[in-house]
Design an enzyme around this catalytic site. Structure first.
Site, short mmCIF file in Angstrom:
data_model
loop_
_atom_site.label_atom_id
_atom_site.label_comp_id
_atom_site.label_asym_id
_atom_site.label_seq_id
_atom_site.Cartn_x
_atom_site.Cartn_y
_atom_site.Cartn_z
N LYS A 264 -4.73 -7.39 -11.48
CA LYS A 264 -5.97 -8.15 -10.74
C LYS A 264 -6.85 -9.05 -11.85
CE LYS A 264 -7.19 -4.63 -7.18
NZ LYS A 264 -6.82 -5.48 -5.98
N ARG A 338 -0.33 1.47 0.04
CA ARG A 338 0.55 1.85 1.13
C ARG A 338 1.70 2.77 0.74
NH1 ARG A 338 1.33 -4.66 2.45
NH2 ARG A 338 -0.82 -4.48 1.71
#
Ligand code: BES
Ligand code: ZN
Ligand code: ZN
Length: 483
Positions: A264, A338
């Protein structure tokens, strides 16, 4: 905090501060507000402060004399009435109480719902995260008195207790989210869950890396590869004898999400300690259910790891086999939630076989793009269940919005090399994340809550503070109560 009921006249209540709401119109003669205004000589103070009853305004006036409390706090209500007014007054009173030890809140002709809201807001209004402050730490009020007209009936006391419990459990969730990631890691999160569960006599199971390897939770383990700290799988159970339904909550517990090799940018990484908010809600809900003795079996299942960039970190292009035997191609290592949830959902589906499976996860920035930062994106295939959960969120005064599980987006998850890839295209990112999770819930009745926005605030919003909000706890408790 201790919260009690009192039915003395508001001018006769003894407390360090008594709070009451004022709208934009003059309070009617004979009302509690009029009585407190005239007994305290408050009108002059309000005028001097330019108070005109708008929301957000609050003026403190000295008590003593005809008012037994040491001070009176007049809280601007604007158009708020009923339960909204009660929430505002209670929250503001406790927020502005400073180092006062006892605060009274005028609630009036009290319905159980209003007392519950007043108690919950008292706890959350007083909430501050001070664990790492070494200076200027003051303890807030230990005692709140809810002032009502009428009898202190048993069902009113129960409502106060319920509000207190929901408030305290939401505060636990806030504390966990606010905790710095060098101290709150998967291991210490599991220890905290164990301590909280033990205090309520709830069984807890914690699995480490070896056990996850044996089980074959390879998607979960893939995310952990880049971290120097072991993962933890946490399972807390509340199983009362009179339970008719079984609900399992699953939470994303990323104690820090650096993004992995798909790192990020600094601006997006700075608050990524919040990426375990789903696990915080999940734990808080099972604790609340137990303390409220709800007649529902509740399981809390948490998958916890960091997502880091260590030398063994998983890579885009890697393929891993899930707990339930599906091969998954990694596309972007920052879509790690996920991966963790997929194995935890499959485990829960097979091992718990719940009537309803509910996950909470700070899953996608796309949920915020779609709904703004203050709403949960709710997914379920079941229309009735969606209505029931949304009704619970209304009652809890938390914002949710139902999103579509569009089947025609499912081909975005088709992989050239594996059974599926774990990220779809550039559009509908929150939906495709939900469709990915759906692959792992089988026939379970399932709700997915993408709480990326509302679980953590950049600054105060409505009655919610900067940082961890505890969003989701009150709604989930309401939902369990509605079963
Ligand atoms: N933890 C983030 C999602 C998030 C973003 C939570 C902002 C709270 C605030 C998640 O793991 C993530 O990085 N998702 C990616 C997915 C993408 C790579 C497909 C995202 O949303 O950008
Ligand atoms: Zn991520
Ligand atoms: Zn994440």
């Amino acid at each position: 905090m201790r919260i009690t009921l009192n039915n003395d006249a508001p001018t006769a209540v003894s407390a360090d501060l008594i709070a009451i709401g004022l709208g934009t119109k003059k309070p009617p003669r004979g009302s509690a507000a009029a009585a407190l205004l005239s007994a305290s000589g408050g009108a002059a103070f309000l005028k001097a402060e330019g108070f005109d009853g708008k929301p957000g305004q609050a003026v403190k006036v000295p008590g003593g004399g005809e008012v037994k409390a040491k001070g009176v706090l007049f809280v601007g209500l604007g158009d708020a009435t009923g339960i909204d007014a009660v929430r505002l007054v209670s929250h503001t009173a406790l927020k502005l109480a400073g180092s006062r030890k006892s605060v009274a809140v005028y609630v009036g002709a009290a319905e159980p719902e209003e007392l519950r809201a007043a108690a919950q807001e008292a706890v959350l209004g007083a909430y501050r995260y001070l664990d790492y402050k070494t200076r200027g730490v003051r303890t807030g009020p230990g005692r709140t008195v809810l002032v009502i007209e009428g009898k202190k009936a048993g069902h009113l006391k129960a409502a106060v207790e319920a509000g207190l419990i929901v408030g305290e459990c939401a505060a636990i969730a806030r504390d966990l989210v606010n905790a710095p990631p060098n101290d709150l890691n998967p291991i210490t999160l599991a220890e905290r869950a164990q301590a909280e569960a033990k205090a309520l006599d709830l069984p807890v199971k914690v699995l480490g890396k070896r056990q996850l390897e044996k089980l074959g939770m390879n998607l979960f383990l893939a995310v952990n590869r880049g971290s120097a700290i072991e993962p933890r799988f946490i399972h807390v159970t509340y199983a009362p004898k009179n339970a008719e339904k079984k609900v399992a909550f699953v939470g994303k517990g990323l104690t820090f999400d650096a993004g992995g090799l798909c790192l990020k940018p600094a601006k997006s990484m700075v608050d990524m300690k919040c990426d375990m908010a789903g696990s915080a809600v999940t734990l808080a809900v099972v604790l609340a259910a137990a303390r409220l003795q709800l007649p529902v079996e509740v399981h809390a299942i948490i998958g916890s790891t960091e997502n880091m960039t260590g030398g063994a970190a998983y890579r885009p292009g890697d393929v891993f086999t899930s707990l339930d035997g599906k091969t998954v191609e990694v596309i972007n290592t920052d879509a790690e939630g996920r991966m963790v949830l997929a194995d935890c959902l499959a485990w829960t589906r097979d091992q718990i076989q719940p009537d309803i499976l509910i996950d909470h996860a700070t899953l996608t920035g796309a949920a915020m793009v779609a709904l703004g930062p203050h709403r949960t994106a709710l997914y379920t295939a079941d229309d009735e269940l969606a209505s029931q959960y949304l009704a619970a969120s209304e009652a809890a005064d938390e914002r949710y919005w139902r999103m579509p599980l569009d089947d025609d987006l499912r081909p975005m998850l088709d992989s050239f090399v594996a059974d599926l890839k774990h990220v779809g295209g550039p559009h509908g990112g929150s939906i495709t994340a939900a469709l990915f999770l759906r692959e792992f819930v089988g026939d379970c009745t399932w709700i997915h809550c993408d709480i990326a926005g509302p679980s953590f605030n950049d600054g105060p919003h409505r009655r919610l503070p900067k940082g961890g909000t505890g969003h989701g706890v009150a709604t989930a408790v309401r939902f369990l109560e509605s079963l």
